[in-house]
Design a protein around this motif. Structure first.
Motif, PDB file in Angstrom:
ATOM      1  N   GLN A   1      -8.960  -7.034   2.017  1.00 18.93           N
ATOM      2  CA  GLN A   1      -8.296  -6.453   3.083  1.00 18.93           C
ATOM      3  C   GLN A   1      -7.497  -5.355   3.164  1.00 18.93           C
ATOM      4  O   GLN A   1      -7.430  -4.471   4.068  1.00 18.93           O
ATOM      5  CB  GLN A   1      -7.435  -7.801   3.833  1.00 18.93           C
ATOM      6  N   ALA A   2      -6.848  -5.319   1.902  1.00 17.11           N
ATOM      7  CA  ALA A   2      -5.835  -4.020   1.810  1.00 17.11           C
ATOM      8  C   ALA A   2      -7.019  -2.837   1.483  1.00 17.11           C
ATOM      9  O   ALA A   2      -6.798  -1.684   2.212  1.00 17.11           O
ATOM     10  CB  ALA A   2      -5.301  -4.235   0.256  1.00 17.11           C
ATOM     11  N   GLU A   3      -8.083  -2.912   0.864  1.00 15.09           N
ATOM     12  CA  GLU A   3      -8.983  -1.799   0.682  1.00 15.09           C
ATOM     13  C   GLU A   3      -9.670  -1.610   2.114  1.00 15.09           C
ATOM     14  O   GLU A   3      -9.930  -0.242   2.719  1.00 15.09           O
ATOM     15  CB  GLU A   3     -10.033  -1.882  -0.149  1.00 15.09           C
ATOM     16  N   LYS A   4     -10.008  -2.293   2.853  1.00 13.71           N
ATOM     17  CA  LYS A   4     -10.416  -2.060   4.313  1.00 13.71           C
ATOM     18  C   LYS A   4      -9.565  -1.286   5.052  1.00 13.71           C
ATOM     19  O   LYS A   4      -9.933  -0.542   5.907  1.00 13.71           O
ATOM     20  CB  LYS A   4     -10.853  -3.502   4.829  1.00 13.71           C
ATOM     21  N   LEU A   5      -8.223  -1.836   5.007  1.00 12.06           N
ATOM     22  CA  LEU A   5      -7.048  -1.046   5.954  1.00 12.06           C
ATOM     23  C   LEU A   5      -7.019   0.246   5.182  1.00 12.06           C
ATOM     24  O   LEU A   5      -6.843   1.268   6.276  1.00 12.06           O
ATOM     25  CB  LEU A   5      -5.941  -1.711   5.646  1.00 12.06           C
ATOM     26  N   ILE A   6      -7.279   0.685   4.236  1.00 12.07           N
ATOM     27  CA  ILE A   6      -7.039   1.776   3.397  1.00 12.07           C
ATOM     28  C   ILE A   6      -8.394   2.736   4.103  1.00 12.07           C
ATOM     29  O   ILE A   6      -7.907   3.918   4.717  1.00 12.07           O
ATOM     30  CB  ILE A   6      -7.205   2.138   1.968  1.00 12.07           C
ATOM     31  N   GLU A   7      -9.423   2.104   4.260  1.00  8.37           N
ATOM     32  CA  GLU A   7     -10.589   2.798   4.840  1.00  8.37           C
ATOM     33  C   GLU A   7     -10.270   3.183   6.228  1.00  8.37           C
ATOM     34  O   GLU A   7     -10.747   4.291   6.813  1.00  8.37           O
ATOM     35  CB  GLU A   7     -11.797   1.904   4.718  1.00  8.37           C
ATOM     36  N   GLN A   8      -9.668   2.108   6.776  1.00  3.82           N
ATOM     37  CA  GLN A   8      -9.331   2.533   8.593  1.00  3.82           C
ATOM     38  C   GLN A   8      -8.237   3.606   8.534  1.00  3.82           C
ATOM     39  O   GLN A   8      -8.560   4.304   9.449  1.00  3.82           O
ATOM     40  CB  GLN A   8      -8.824   1.008   8.836  1.00  3.82           C
ATOM     41  N   LEU A   9      -7.374   3.684   7.722  1.00  6.79           N
ATOM     42  CA  LEU A   9      -6.362   4.673   7.521  1.00  6.79           C
ATOM     43  C   LEU A   9      -6.977   6.116   7.463  1.00  6.79           C
ATOM     44  O   LEU A   9      -6.683   6.956   8.265  1.00  6.79           O
ATOM     45  CB  LEU A   9      -5.163   4.471   6.570  1.00  6.79           C
ATOM     46  N   GLN A  10      -7.579   5.999   6.513  1.00 12.32           N
ATOM     47  CA  GLN A  10      -8.564   7.446   6.300  1.00 12.32           C
ATOM     48  C   GLN A  10      -9.354   7.779   7.327  1.00 12.32           C
ATOM     49  O   GLN A  10      -9.667   8.971   7.603  1.00 12.32           O
ATOM     50  CB  GLN A  10      -9.410   7.185   4.786  1.00 12.32           C
ATOM     51  N   GLU A  11      -9.809   6.890   8.049  1.00 10.10           N
ATOM     52  CA  GLU A  11     -10.734   7.307   9.233  1.00 10.10           C
ATOM     53  C   GLU A  11      -9.738   7.821  10.328  1.00 10.10           C
ATOM     54  O   GLU A  11     -10.224   8.703  11.260  1.00 10.10           O
ATOM     55  CB  GLU A  11     -11.619   6.046   9.614  1.00 10.10           C
ATOM     56  N   SER A  12      -8.679   7.104  10.567  1.00  8.51           N
ATOM     57  CA  SER A  12      -7.700   7.456  11.646  1.00  8.51           C
ATOM     58  C   SER A  12      -7.072   9.036  11.267  1.00  8.51           C
ATOM     59  O   SER A  12      -6.929   9.699  12.186  1.00  8.51           O
ATOM     60  CB  SER A  12      -6.607   6.397  11.489  1.00  8.51           C
TER      61      SER A  12
ATOM     62  N   ILE B   1       0.823  -1.418  -0.076  1.00  5.76           N
ATOM     63  CA  ILE B   1      -0.253  -0.036   0.035  1.00  5.76           C
ATOM     64  C   ILE B   1       0.889   1.260  -0.014  1.00  5.76           C
ATOM     65  O   ILE B   1       1.738   1.216   0.843  1.00  5.76           O
ATOM     66  CB  ILE B   1      -0.882   0.058   1.298  1.00  5.76           C
ATOM     67  N   MET B   2       0.767   2.221  -1.107  1.00  2.00           N
ATOM     68  CA  MET B   2       1.355   3.128  -0.993  1.00  2.00           C
ATOM     69  C   MET B   2       0.590   4.587  -0.602  1.00  2.00           C
ATOM     70  O   MET B   2      -0.722   4.602  -0.893  1.00  2.00           O
ATOM     71  CB  MET B   2       1.963   3.620  -2.552  1.00  2.00           C
ATOM     72  N   ILE B   3       1.181   5.469   0.102  1.00  3.74           N
ATOM     73  CA  ILE B   3       0.379   6.693   0.599  1.00  3.74           C
ATOM     74  C   ILE B   3       1.271   7.783   0.505  1.00  3.74           C
ATOM     75  O   ILE B   3       2.257   7.800   0.673  1.00  3.74           O
ATOM     76  CB  ILE B   3       0.202   6.475   2.206  1.00  3.74           C
ATOM     77  N   ASP B   4       0.468   8.724  -0.001  1.00  2.00           N
ATOM     78  CA  ASP B   4       1.213  10.114  -0.356  1.00  2.00           C
ATOM     79  C   ASP B   4       0.329  11.085   0.335  1.00  2.00           C
ATOM     80  O   ASP B   4      -0.848  11.351   0.178  1.00  2.00           O
ATOM     81  CB  ASP B   4       0.985  10.489  -2.012  1.00  2.00           C
ATOM     82  N   CYS B   5       1.108  11.894   1.156  1.00  5.03           N
ATOM     83  CA  CYS B   5       0.461  12.687   2.083  1.00  5.03           C
ATOM     84  C   CYS B   5       0.087  14.071   1.351  1.00  5.03           C
ATOM     85  O   CYS B   5       0.974  14.561   0.617  1.00  5.03           O
ATOM     86  CB  CYS B   5       1.394  13.143   3.179  1.00  5.03           C
ATOM     87  N   ASN B   6      -1.232  14.455   1.509  1.00  8.96           N
ATOM     88  CA  ASN B   6      -1.701  15.634   0.797  1.00  8.96           C
ATOM     89  C   ASN B   6      -1.338  16.803   1.632  1.00  8.96           C
ATOM     90  O   ASN B   6      -1.374  16.810   2.787  1.00  8.96           O
ATOM     91  CB  ASN B   6      -3.140  15.537   0.616  1.00  8.96           C
ATOM     92  N   TYR B   7      -1.264  18.122   1.100  1.00  8.82           N
ATOM     93  CA  TYR B   7      -1.142  19.402   1.712  1.00  8.82           C
ATOM     94  C   TYR B   7       0.100  19.551   2.557  1.00  8.82           C
ATOM     95  O   TYR B   7       0.247  20.545   3.154  1.00  8.82           O
ATOM     96  CB  TYR B   7      -2.333  19.320   2.660  1.00  8.82           C
ATOM     97  N   LEU B   8       1.110  18.641   2.245  1.00  6.73           N
ATOM     98  CA  LEU B   8       2.539  18.821   3.022  1.00  6.73           C
ATOM     99  C   LEU B   8       3.128  20.306   2.354  1.00  6.73           C
ATOM    100  O   LEU B   8       3.321  20.928   3.259  1.00  6.73           O
ATOM    101  CB  LEU B   8       3.181  17.633   2.847  1.00  6.73           C
ATOM    102  N   LYS B   9       2.805  20.474   1.048  1.00  4.74           N
ATOM    103  CA  LYS B   9       3.805  21.700   0.582  1.00  4.74           C
ATOM    104  C   LYS B   9       2.775  22.950   1.090  1.00  4.74           C
ATOM    105  O   LYS B   9       3.525  24.025   1.478  1.00  4.74           O
ATOM    106  CB  LYS B   9       3.492  21.442  -0.928  1.00  4.74           C
ATOM    107  N   GLU B  10       1.584  22.729   1.172  1.00  5.97           N
ATOM    108  CA  GLU B  10       0.838  23.881   1.405  1.00  5.97           C
ATOM    109  C   GLU B  10       1.293  24.196   3.061  1.00  5.97           C
ATOM    110  O   GLU B  10       1.457  25.490   3.417  1.00  5.97           O
ATOM    111  CB  GLU B  10      -0.803  23.744   1.251  1.00  5.97           C
ATOM    112  N   VAL B  11       1.271  23.467   4.001  1.00  4.97           N
ATOM    113  CA  VAL B  11       1.688  23.404   5.227  1.00  4.97           C
ATOM    114  C   VAL B  11       2.948  24.046   5.380  1.00  4.97           C
ATOM    115  O   VAL B  11       3.228  25.075   6.108  1.00  4.97           O
ATOM    116  CB  VAL B  11       1.476  21.941   5.980  1.00  4.97           C
TER     117      VAL B  11
END
Length: 251
Positions: free
Chosen positions: A188-199, A129-139
């Motif tokens: 399970q990968a999609e479920k984990l992504i949903e859990q990460l989004q909620e977190s 699972i790849m994750i790219d943090c949004n808004y880092l440049k703006e911050v």
């Protein structure tokens, strides 16, 4: 050393084999077999042995060589050296070289090493699972890099709190993260992504918004090398990021 071996005095080990004096019977058997090999081949051995304790492991380098008399082996002589400080330092340096200083996650160095054997046969299916943090440049631009670092730390903490113990989180670099998830199929990968989004959403406040783009690839076997699996997950992540940008621009 005698206390480490069997808790006894020096003369308590004279004339006895490793099997007889070792408290750890498994180690004793290994040492005994090593002695037999030395006697059989006439060649010495050199290895480091670990003695685990509740307060931490101790490490000893053990060198053994055959003793000859008139071309016959009459015994074995051994030298035991305490190398605990050296081994502990090496382990600390290795841990530092594989750890991202800002987030405490594994870093790209670790990913490069792990990529050679990123999944074992009994770990299938495994999802990347790849994750790219949004808004880092703006911050960084509007609040400063101190807040940008805080954003990355919160993302990393959320990942660590959400994934399973057998999963591995890596900061690939900049605002990108990778999670290796053994025993995770597509669902399970999609479920984990949903859990990460909620977190991420739960840790968002008036100053910092935790949001990210996701992409994943699920390996059902070991036919695809890590580089290609990583590329697919990364490509899917950027496709999701493009959709997010389009939605933001539309608003």
């Amino acid at each position: 050393m005698c206390a480490l071996v069997n808790g006894g005095k020096e003369n308590s080990i004279i004339g006895k084999t490793d099997k007889e004096i070792q408290k750890n019977k498994e180690l004793g058997q290994l040492y005994y077999e090593d002695d037999l090999k030395i006697i059989e081949t006439g060649k010495g051995s050199d290895y480091i042995s670990e003695f685990p304790f509740e307060t931490g492991s101790l490490y000893y380098e053990i060198r053994k060589n055959p003793v000859f008399h008139q071309d016959k082996i009459i015994g074995i002589i051994g030298i035991v050296t305490d190398v605990t400080k050296q081994i502990r330092l090496e382990k600390e340096l290795e841990e530092l070289s594989f750890t991202d200083k800002l987030t405490g996650l594994y870093n790209r160095n670790y990913m490069e090493v792990r990529s050679k054997n990123y999944v074992r046969k009994d770990d299938f299916p495994t999802s990347l699972i790849m994750i790219d943090c949004n808004y880092l440049k703006e911050v960084n631009d509007h609040l400063g890099h101190e807040y940008g670092d805080l954003l990355l730390q919160r993302i990393a903490n959320s990942i660590q709190e959400t994934i399973s113990k057998e999963s591995i989180a890596i900061r690939v670099g900049g605002d990108e993260f990778l999670i290796l998830c053994p025993h995770h199929d597509h669902q399970q990968a999609e479920k984990l992504i949903e859990q990460l989004q909620e977190s991420f959403h739960s840790k968002t406040d008036n100053i910092l918004k935790l949001d990210a783009a996701f992409g994943y690839y699920t390996a059902m076997d070991d036919t695809l090398p890590f580089k290609e699996a990583f590329y697919i997950a990364d490509k899917n992540m950027y496709a999701h990021k493009k959709i997010i940008h389009q939605q933001r621009n539309h608003k």
